[in-house]
Design a protein around this motif. Structure first.
Motif, PDB file in Angstrom:
ATOM      1  N   SER A 145     -20.977 -20.234   3.477  1.00  0.00           N
ATOM      2  CA  SER A 145     -19.551 -20.957   3.056  1.00  0.00           C
ATOM      3  C   SER A 145     -19.682 -20.315   1.668  1.00  0.00           C
ATOM      4  N   GLN A 146     -20.882 -19.237   1.071  1.00  0.00           N
ATOM      5  CA  GLN A 146     -21.010 -19.538  -0.272  1.00  0.00           C
ATOM      6  C   GLN A 146     -21.005 -17.530   0.124  1.00  0.00           C
ATOM      7  N   VAL A 147     -20.713 -17.139   0.997  1.00  0.00           N
ATOM      8  CA  VAL A 147     -21.037 -15.732   0.642  1.00  0.00           C
ATOM      9  C   VAL A 147     -19.201 -14.873   1.330  1.00  0.00           C
ATOM     10  N   THR A 148     -18.348 -14.095   0.201  1.00  0.00           N
ATOM     11  CA  THR A 148     -17.705 -13.121   0.603  1.00  0.00           C
ATOM     12  C   THR A 148     -17.841 -12.130   0.894  1.00  0.00           C
ATOM     13  N   LEU A 149     -17.280 -11.260   1.887  1.00  0.00           N
ATOM     14  CA  LEU A 149     -16.841  -9.780   1.985  1.00  0.00           C
ATOM     15  C   LEU A 149     -16.053  -9.180   1.376  1.00  0.00           C
ATOM     16  N   GLU A 150     -16.141  -8.342   0.476  1.00  0.00           N
ATOM     17  CA  GLU A 150     -14.765  -7.734   0.072  1.00  0.00           C
ATOM     18  C   GLU A 150     -14.682  -6.384   0.823  1.00  0.00           C
ATOM     19  N   VAL A 151     -13.340  -6.148   1.064  1.00  0.00           N
ATOM     20  CA  VAL A 151     -13.011  -5.014   2.145  1.00  0.00           C
ATOM     21  C   VAL A 151     -12.237  -4.497   1.564  1.00  0.00           C
ATOM     22  N   LEU A 152     -12.592  -3.132   1.286  1.00  0.00           N
ATOM     23  CA  LEU A 152     -11.293  -1.445   0.524  1.00  0.00           C
ATOM     24  C   LEU A 152     -10.345  -1.748   1.854  1.00  0.00           C
ATOM     25  N   GLU A 153      -8.823  -1.916   1.243  1.00  0.00           N
ATOM     26  CA  GLU A 153      -7.844  -1.333   2.267  1.00  0.00           C
ATOM     27  C   GLU A 153      -7.597  -0.218   2.429  1.00  0.00           C
ATOM     28  N   SER A 154      -8.625   0.207   3.998  1.00  0.00           N
ATOM     29  CA  SER A 154      -8.415   1.679   3.942  1.00  0.00           C
ATOM     30  C   SER A 154      -7.690   1.802   5.606  1.00  0.00           C
ATOM     31  N   THR A 155      -8.045   3.172   5.459  1.00  0.00           N
ATOM     32  CA  THR A 155      -8.074   3.914   7.249  1.00  0.00           C
ATOM     33  C   THR A 155      -8.381   3.393   7.945  1.00  0.00           C
ATOM     34  N   ALA A 156      -9.904   2.594   7.433  1.00  0.00           N
ATOM     35  CA  ALA A 156     -10.809   2.213   8.953  1.00  0.00           C
ATOM     36  C   ALA A 156     -10.138   1.327   9.363  1.00  0.00           C
ATOM     37  N   LEU A 157      -8.986   0.233   8.623  1.00  0.00           N
ATOM     38  CA  LEU A 157      -8.219  -0.890   9.160  1.00  0.00           C
ATOM     39  C   LEU A 157      -7.498  -1.196   9.538  1.00  0.00           C
ATOM     40  N   GLU A 158      -6.481   0.926   9.291  1.00  0.00           N
ATOM     41  CA  GLU A 158      -5.150   0.944  10.060  1.00  0.00           C
ATOM     42  C   GLU A 158      -5.194   0.089  11.399  1.00  0.00           C
ATOM     43  N   ASP A 159      -5.718   0.047  12.213  1.00  0.00           N
ATOM     44  CA  ASP A 159      -5.713  -0.718  13.418  1.00  0.00           C
ATOM     45  C   ASP A 159      -5.986  -1.962  12.996  1.00  0.00           C
ATOM     46  N   THR A 160      -4.399  -2.303  13.054  1.00  0.00           N
ATOM     47  CA  THR A 160      -4.971  -3.915  11.594  1.00  0.00           C
ATOM     48  C   THR A 160      -5.032  -4.971  13.211  1.00  0.00           C
ATOM     49  N   PHE A 186      -2.388   2.543   1.048  1.00  0.00           N
ATOM     50  CA  PHE A 186      -0.560   3.011   1.164  1.00  0.00           C
ATOM     51  C   PHE A 186      -0.501   1.719   2.097  1.00  0.00           C
ATOM     52  N   SER A 187      -1.139   0.584   2.834  1.00  0.00           N
ATOM     53  CA  SER A 187      -0.253  -0.271   3.410  1.00  0.00           C
ATOM     54  C   SER A 187      -1.277  -1.667   3.020  1.00  0.00           C
ATOM     55  N   SER A 188      -0.485  -1.964   2.146  1.00  0.00           N
ATOM     56  CA  SER A 188      -0.882  -3.255   1.563  1.00  0.00           C
ATOM     57  C   SER A 188      -0.410  -4.272   2.082  1.00  0.00           C
ATOM     58  N   MET A 189       0.855  -4.588   2.199  1.00  0.00           N
ATOM     59  CA  MET A 189       1.666  -5.388   2.493  1.00  0.00           C
ATOM     60  C   MET A 189       1.688  -5.556   3.970  1.00  0.00           C
ATOM     61  N   LEU A 195      -3.856  -9.573   8.560  1.00  0.00           N
ATOM     62  CA  LEU A 195      -5.153  -9.969   8.623  1.00  0.00           C
ATOM     63  C   LEU A 195      -5.429 -11.250   7.580  1.00  0.00           C
ATOM     64  N   PRO A 196      -6.359 -11.617   8.816  1.00  0.00           N
ATOM     65  CA  PRO A 196      -7.268 -13.545   7.949  1.00  0.00           C
ATOM     66  C   PRO A 196      -7.630 -13.561   6.976  1.00  0.00           C
ATOM     67  N   VAL A 197      -7.471 -13.055   5.360  1.00  0.00           N
ATOM     68  CA  VAL A 197      -8.062 -12.694   4.496  1.00  0.00           C
ATOM     69  C   VAL A 197      -8.036 -13.871   3.634  1.00  0.00           C
ATOM     70  N   ASP A 198      -9.049 -14.390   3.183  1.00  0.00           N
ATOM     71  CA  ASP A 198      -8.983 -16.055   1.524  1.00  0.00           C
ATOM     72  C   ASP A 198      -8.622 -15.441   0.392  1.00  0.00           C
ATOM     73  N   MET A 199      -8.837 -14.571   0.214  1.00  0.00           N
ATOM     74  CA  MET A 199      -8.754 -13.936  -1.206  1.00  0.00           C
ATOM     75  C   MET A 199      -8.348 -12.264  -1.172  1.00  0.00           C
TER      76      MET A 199
END
Ligand code: C2E
Ligand code: MG
Ligand code: MG
Ligand code: MG
Length: 292
Positions: A145-160, A186-189, A195-199
């Motif tokens: 629970s003390q680990v957070t993964l930071e991921v960038l908005e990216s085309t790799a996430l396009e298949d939401t 380009f797809s922040s919204m 996406l299920p995110v915490d932060m």
């Protein structure tokens, strides 16, 4: 495959290839050697909660300690690594070393939350969740629970759908997820909605001019408002001045990170920096000034 390898090796010396492509290929060979020679290191930058001046964690940021060129910033070598065969290898190195530092600090009596940057392509690798799970098992004193993964908005996430599924599997391991540089894609919204995110981390490019640029300010306010409505934590990156911190606090963003608190520091400095912060630096900090 051997065929591909042969072609790649040929390309290194292909005079018809663009100079930047040759450069990149040479750099990849150097980077592969650097992984073997253990030339990478993680620096750590603190994240502050203004309400009580607590340091809520550190972000791990990679540097290349080059034997001749000195310390090289990630912006100068990560672009070559992206979409290459080294992307997963370097990503795994980062996760392993971040967890190893957390374990060391834990054993020294300090539980320090750490944010780890993960390339979206690495995260979408089918093996990613197993690798992460193995890494966590190999560092049993680290609380996931003390680990957070930071991921960038990216085309790799396009298949939401797949991306959401992958993030959900990571969160099942107990880790948290943050959307990095929020607002620059380009797809922040779409990501915010799917996406299920915490932060959410507001990109520093919006923070930098928000005091003079009404548009940037509107974007920052909008992101904070949305993050709150989605019940995500929201953190502002690149906070350099007291004025920025004050404005963010007024807008309802209590979590900040930036040179105004501290620059990224070598892992060896983290415990003494924290001790100094807890014993007196916090009273001299921008936050103390905010209260008085
Ligand atoms: P990021 O994750 O958005 O990290 C924040 C960047 O802003 C860092 O640059 C940090 O040193 C810098 N920064 C922090 N506070 C301030 C400030 O107040 N003012 C200014 N001007 N800059 C500030 P850095 O370390 O050069 O990293 C650049 C990017 O490289 C990171 O952006 C991240 O996307 C990527 N990166 C860094 N380490 C890793 C890693 O281990 N893995 C992956 N996949 N990417 C990484
Ligand atoms: Mg980051
Ligand atoms: Mg960022
Ligand atoms: Mg960034």
């Amino acid at each position: 495959s051997a065929k591909e390898k042969g072609r790649n090796q040929y390309q290194v010396f292909d005079p018809g290839q663009h100079a930047w492509q040759r450069e990149r290929r040479f750099q990849l060979i150097e980077i592969a050697q650097a992984i073997e020679n253990d030339e990478f290191e993680l620096h750590f930058q603190p994240q502050l909660r203004m309400a009580d001046s607590e340091i809520i964690g550190f972000e791990a940021l990679i540097r290349w300690h080059h034997p001749e060129k000195g310390l090289i910033a990630p912006g100068l070598f990560l672009p070559a690594v992206e979409h290459s065969h080294l992307e997963s290898a370097l990503g795994q190195w980062v996760i392993n070393h971040a967890l190893a530092k957390m374990q060391q600090w834990q054993e020294a009596g300090q539980e320090i939350p750490v944010c780890i940057n993960i390339s979206a392509a690495h995260m979408m690798d089918p093996a990613f969740v197993d690798v992460l799970s193995d890494c966590l098992l190999a560092h049993p004193s680290v609380n996931p629970s003390q680990v957070t993964l930071e991921v960038l908005e990216s085309t790799a996430l396009e298949d939401t759908k797949s991306a959401a599924n992958m993030l959900a599997r990571c969160r099942k391991l107990g880790v948290q997820v943050a959307l990095d540089d929020f607002g620059t894609g380009f797809s922040s919204m779409t990501y915010l909605r799917s996406l299920p995110v915490d932060m959410i981390k507001i990109d520093q490019s919006f923070i930098r001019n928000m005091l003079s640029d009404a548009n940037d300010r509107a974007i920052v306010e909008g992101i904070i408002f949305m993050a709150q409505r989605f019940r995500h934590r929201v953190l502002a990156e690149g906070v350099e001045t007291l004025e920025h911190a004050m404005a963010l606090k007024k807008m309802g963003c209590d979590l900040i990170q930036g040179y105004g608190i501290a620059r990224p520091m070598p892992a060896a400095d983290v415990l003494s920096w924290l001790e100094n912060w807890q014993s007196h630096a916090r009273h001299k900090s921008i936050i103390h000034e905010l209260r008085s």
